[in-house]
Design an enzyme around this catalytic site. Sequence first.
Site, short mmCIF file in Angstrom:
data_model
loop_
_atom_site.label_atom_id
_atom_site.label_comp_id
_atom_site.label_asym_id
_atom_site.label_seq_id
_atom_site.Cartn_x
_atom_site.Cartn_y
_atom_site.Cartn_z
N GLU A 33 0.71 -1.26 0.16
CA GLU A 33 0.11 -0.13 0.10
C GLU A 33 0.83 1.29 -0.02
O GLU A 33 2.02 1.20 0.36
CB GLU A 33 -0.92 0.08 1.22
N LYS A 95 -5.27 10.84 0.91
CA LYS A 95 -5.40 9.26 1.78
C LYS A 95 -6.76 8.99 0.91
O LYS A 95 -7.71 9.33 1.08
CB LYS A 95 -5.54 9.50 2.98
N VAL A 115 -5.47 0.30 2.94
CA VAL A 115 -5.71 -1.16 2.67
C VAL A 115 -6.96 -1.45 1.97
O VAL A 115 -6.74 -2.22 1.09
CB VAL A 115 -5.82 -1.74 4.36
N SER A 149 -13.28 1.19 10.28
CA SER A 149 -12.29 1.32 9.21
C SER A 149 -13.20 0.48 8.04
O SER A 149 -13.55 -0.57 7.90
CB SER A 149 -11.00 0.83 9.38
N ASP A 151 -11.51 -0.67 5.87
CA ASP A 151 -10.62 -2.00 5.66
C ASP A 151 -11.43 -3.09 5.88
O ASP A 151 -11.44 -4.21 5.28
CB ASP A 151 -9.33 -1.99 6.55
N LYS A 168 -3.47 -2.11 15.45
CA LYS A 168 -2.71 -1.21 16.52
C LYS A 168 -3.75 -1.27 17.75
O LYS A 168 -4.86 -1.29 17.81
CB LYS A 168 -2.69 0.33 16.13
N1 PSU Z 1 -2.42 1.35 10.53
C1 PSU Z 1 -0.99 1.76 10.79
N2 PSU Z 1 -0.68 2.44 9.68
C2 PSU Z 1 -1.29 3.08 8.84
C3 PSU Z 1 -2.43 2.71 8.53
C4 PSU Z 1 -3.14 1.95 9.46
O1 PSU Z 1 -0.42 0.95 11.62
O2 PSU Z 1 -0.67 3.56 7.89
C5 PSU Z 1 -3.39 3.28 7.40
C6 PSU Z 1 -3.75 2.05 6.46
O3 PSU Z 1 -3.54 2.82 5.08
C7 PSU Z 1 -5.03 1.75 6.66
C8 PSU Z 1 -5.42 2.97 7.15
O4 PSU Z 1 -5.88 1.05 5.78
O5 PSU Z 1 -4.67 3.80 7.85
C9 PSU Z 1 -6.95 2.98 8.07
O6 PSU Z 1 -7.42 4.26 7.97
P1 PSU Z 1 -8.86 4.50 8.72
O7 PSU Z 1 -8.58 4.10 10.34
O8 PSU Z 1 -9.02 5.90 8.73
O9 PSU Z 1 -9.45 3.52 8.08
MN MN Z 2 -12.22 5.78 10.28
#
Ligand code: PSU
Ligand code: MN
Length: 313
Positions: A33, A95, A115, A149, A151, A168
């Site tokens: 990614e 992003k 992701v 997310s 994801d 995390k």
């Molecule tokens: N977790 C990490 N590093 C990252 C991300 C997540 O430890 O860089 C990034 C990834 O690209 C993931 C995105 O898909 O953050 C998720 O963002 P959100 O929580 O806004 O869906």
């Molecule tokens: Mn979010």
Amino acid sequence: MISRAAARAAQGIVLSAEVQRALREGTAVVALESTIISHGMPFPQNLETARAVEDVVRGQGAVPATIAILDGIPHVGLTDEQLHSLASQAHRVRKTSRRDLPYVMAKRLHGATTVSATMLLAARAGIHIFVTGGIGGVHRGGESTMDVSADLTELGRTPVAVVCAGAKSILDIPRTLEYLETQGVGVAAYGADEFPAFFTRRSGCRAPLRIDTPEEGAALIRASLQLDLHSGMVIGVPVPEAAAAAGERVERATQAALKEAAGRGLAGAEVTPFLLQRIRELTGGASLDANIALIKHNAAVGSQIAVALASAA
Ligand code: PSU
Ligand code: MN
């Protein structure tokens, strides 16, 4: 029936020559990614890490396919020059998750794929394995904010295996696992019983599945493709012991960063990049070192699985 190459061209996806050749010849390909490059790490460590991860993939006999949108065009496999501009001009890169793809394409912007968007484009290109650091998940408090997310829903509908160090502890890991179950996503820990929690090897949550070798990972993916499940899976690889040493410190910083984010009233796509940056500052860079170590390790494991999958095909 139109060929796969023609279908990609119709979708406006550009594959690098190296990736095209590998897919044609059945060589293992590993998707990577780009949000982790633009929004997950500072320059120049982001560029160094992106290059190092590609080298790890090549060292295992697979071909890396870093995915991003350049001037509105989805690219699968980047040149070093393209990697450099993505890493050094992160402020000009948006992003991009699944929902953002049409906008970034229509406006001819640069987009770093999360992701979800990386999985989607990898699947369109015919790539089954994708390596990253960590996936997004259900945020803490997500049961009321509904910050979940994209994801996780992508994993439910796109047939790509995501090799990562888990989720995390900025996230609610038990709820993340529940959500993945609802989405029908297989979740395996690699060489462990517990689902890993990114900076630390243990999350306190038992992983639903356990695999111990690349061949077992390849067999899982093959079975999923054979059934045409159309859903993805998560393979969680615990951070190497040496890099896990910073875990406690990172955990404390995480708690502090979460409070700050809440205090600032942050929401939406800003939350994850903010937390990552604050944790990095609060740990004096220790979280960044651990992050780099774990993604390289994931790249080695993911590539071994990809090679096992390609060799059995
Ligand atoms: N977790 C990490 N590093 C990252 C991300 C997540 O430890 O860089 C990034 C990834 O690209 C993931 C995105 O898909 O953050 C998720 O963002 P959100 O929580 O806004 O869906
Ligand atoms: Mn979010």
